[in-house]
Write an enzyme that holds these catalytic residues in place. Sequence first.
Site, short mmCIF file in Angstrom:
data_model
loop_
_atom_site.label_atom_id
_atom_site.label_comp_id
_atom_site.label_asym_id
_atom_site.label_seq_id
_atom_site.Cartn_x
_atom_site.Cartn_y
_atom_site.Cartn_z
CE LYS A 1 -3.38 2.19 2.99
NZ LYS A 1 -4.23 2.09 4.17
CD GLU B 1 9.53 -6.06 6.90
OE1 GLU B 1 9.25 -4.92 6.42
OE2 GLU B 1 9.36 -6.34 8.10
N GLY C 1 -4.59 -2.14 5.23
CA GLY C 1 -3.81 -3.27 4.72
C GLY C 1 -4.46 -4.62 5.00
NE ARG C 2 -6.00 -4.13 11.19
CZ ARG C 2 -5.34 -2.98 11.30
NH1 ARG C 2 -4.24 -2.78 10.62
NH2 ARG C 2 -5.80 -2.01 12.07
CD GLU D 1 -1.40 -4.66 11.61
OE1 GLU D 1 -0.18 -4.93 11.69
OE2 GLU D 1 -1.98 -4.55 10.52
CG HIS E 1 -3.13 -36.09 15.97
ND1 HIS E 1 -3.27 -37.37 16.48
CD2 HIS E 1 -4.20 -35.91 15.15
CE1 HIS E 1 -4.34 -37.93 15.96
NE2 HIS E 1 -4.93 -37.06 15.15
CE LYS F 1 6.24 -1.22 10.19
NZ LYS F 1 5.25 -0.51 9.40
O1 F6P Z 1 3.58 -2.86 9.69
C1 F6P Z 1 2.23 -3.15 9.65
C2 F6P Z 1 1.67 -2.91 8.28
O2 F6P Z 1 1.50 -1.55 8.06
C3 F6P Z 1 0.36 -3.65 8.11
O3 F6P Z 1 -0.72 -2.99 8.66
C4 F6P Z 1 0.30 -3.80 6.63
O4 F6P Z 1 -0.63 -4.76 6.24
C5 F6P Z 1 1.73 -4.17 6.33
O5 F6P Z 1 2.50 -3.41 7.25
C6 F6P Z 1 2.20 -3.94 4.93
O6 F6P Z 1 2.10 -2.61 4.56
P1 F6P Z 1 2.26 -2.16 3.04
O7 F6P Z 1 1.15 -2.77 2.27
O8 F6P Z 1 2.20 -0.67 3.06
O9 F6P Z 1 3.59 -2.65 2.55
#
Ligand code: F6P
Length: 532
Positions: free
Chosen positions: A195, A201, A253-254, A339, A370, A498
């Site tokens: 987003k 990452e 995002g979620r 979250e 199990h 972060k």
């Molecule tokens: O660090 C949390 C977060 O902001 C989540 O809420 C989100 O889903 C994820 O990182 C990824 O964010 P982006 O889509 O901006 O890379």
Amino acid sequence: MTWSDLKSRAKAADGRKILDMLDDARVQEFSASMGDLWLDYSKTSLDAETRDLLVAMADKAGVAARRDAMFAGKPINETEGRAVLHTALRNLDGGRVMVEGRDVMPQVLGTLARMEGFARAVRDGYFTGQGGPITDVVNIGIGGSDLGPAMAYQALSPYHDGPACHFVSNVDGAHIADVLRPLNPETTLVIVASKTFTTVETMTNAATAKAWMAEKVRDPAAQFAALSSALDKTHGFGISETRVFGFEDWVGGRYSVWGPIGLSLMLAIGPQAFRAFLAGGQAMDRHFQSAEPLENMPVMLALVGIWHNQGLGHATRAVLPYEQRLARLPAYLQQLEMESNGKGVGMDGSTLDVDSGPIVWGEPGTNGQHAFYQLIHQGTRVVPCEFMVGAEGHEDELPHQHRLLVANCVAQSEALVRGRTLEEAKKTVAGQFEGKELERQARHRVFPGNRPSTTLVYPKLTPEVLGQILALYEHRVFVEGVMLGINSYDQWGVELGKELAKSLEPVLAGEASAEGKDASTRALVTRLRRYA
Ligand code: F6P
């Protein structure tokens, strides 16, 4: 009813035998249905009077008004001043949805149509890689930009008829290395899903994928697509805007699998099945907006959750899908619930005077049986369980296996509520032991019982049913969040880690000192540098 009244009612319910309450009338009264879903919450200690009080509590908290404000595009994400409109992404009929005086639906439907055009081009072989038709898609994203599509892709594997999709999320180079190793860059499409297009990452993995592609492909960016709200940044990465699918800041995002972030899913199952998924979500939206509280499945699931967590003090919630293809659902719901509702401060900035949302975890059945069900049955803490199961599987050739699966699911909720008394346990070992040893052995085989669970039943895990289930949980989280008085739509709690990671990376690289860090952190860095 206040939170302390709820606690008092919970105290009064202590010792109440769920099994004694269970009869046909209770099952009728303590269940809810929507479309293809049926939710049985009769195997809980919730009684009609408390449920009515919880309904009144939800009313007083303004659940209905806030729900209407959400659907109407009001900025209910108050700390970020944003609307919360993932529901617009599945508003297939295109009825107007206004945000700050502008109808957002033409843009939402326009983006959906562009995604469909692109998906068709890839699936039909009009959009190709340098080496021919696209055989593999790699979705690079994390959190909501990974969990939704990865979970839904696996859930709907019987509907796959497009390219194979792979998901890379972790900054651990092992993840991307393992995913890319068997793939041919000349027939691979890479989707960068972020987003913000700033997440460390994702941007690190995207750069790695680009370098990997560049070794074999003349114009690597031509085999990249982006899913993002940050169009300037996707341009900077070199991705043509014809393959950039944007969404606005009112999609959290979620909550984003319904829009561009779902592109990998659409590529795999096709636009038509993707629309069925959206239609399932929309059907749940309509139900949530219109059903009376007692018939309202998300409201009831939320009230059961509040009863268990904030009332009875059961801090965790196990999600147990008896559906192997829902293996990633617990992880998806972990983000959705934790979250969203893992907050200790109310909307007005005051400290919460009640526990925040629960700890969510789980595994598909029967695997979990199990592994950790031992604790669920005989541990000293009560873990409310949320079972889900389909009446039918997709493996027509293996009906007996599906029957076994269903039998296990129903048996678990029965065992949890029924338990096994000492007398019953003694009978199970009567032939093997005597006297004191019989007693000792039997005690290990006693099940306390009276352990609460809910069961969600659906006919078969189709795209539409998956849409219904996900929207059910989204709205459940919404109701619980409103009742707690928190903002379910921000996530400030992820920021500190972060920031500190940013400051530690140069320390690990030997380019900065660890001065100012605590002794344990300094020692960890020193040890890791020594071992590296
Ligand atoms: O660090 C949390 C977060 O902001 C989540 O809420 C989100 O889903 C994820 O990182 C990824 O964010 P982006 O889509 O901006 O890379």
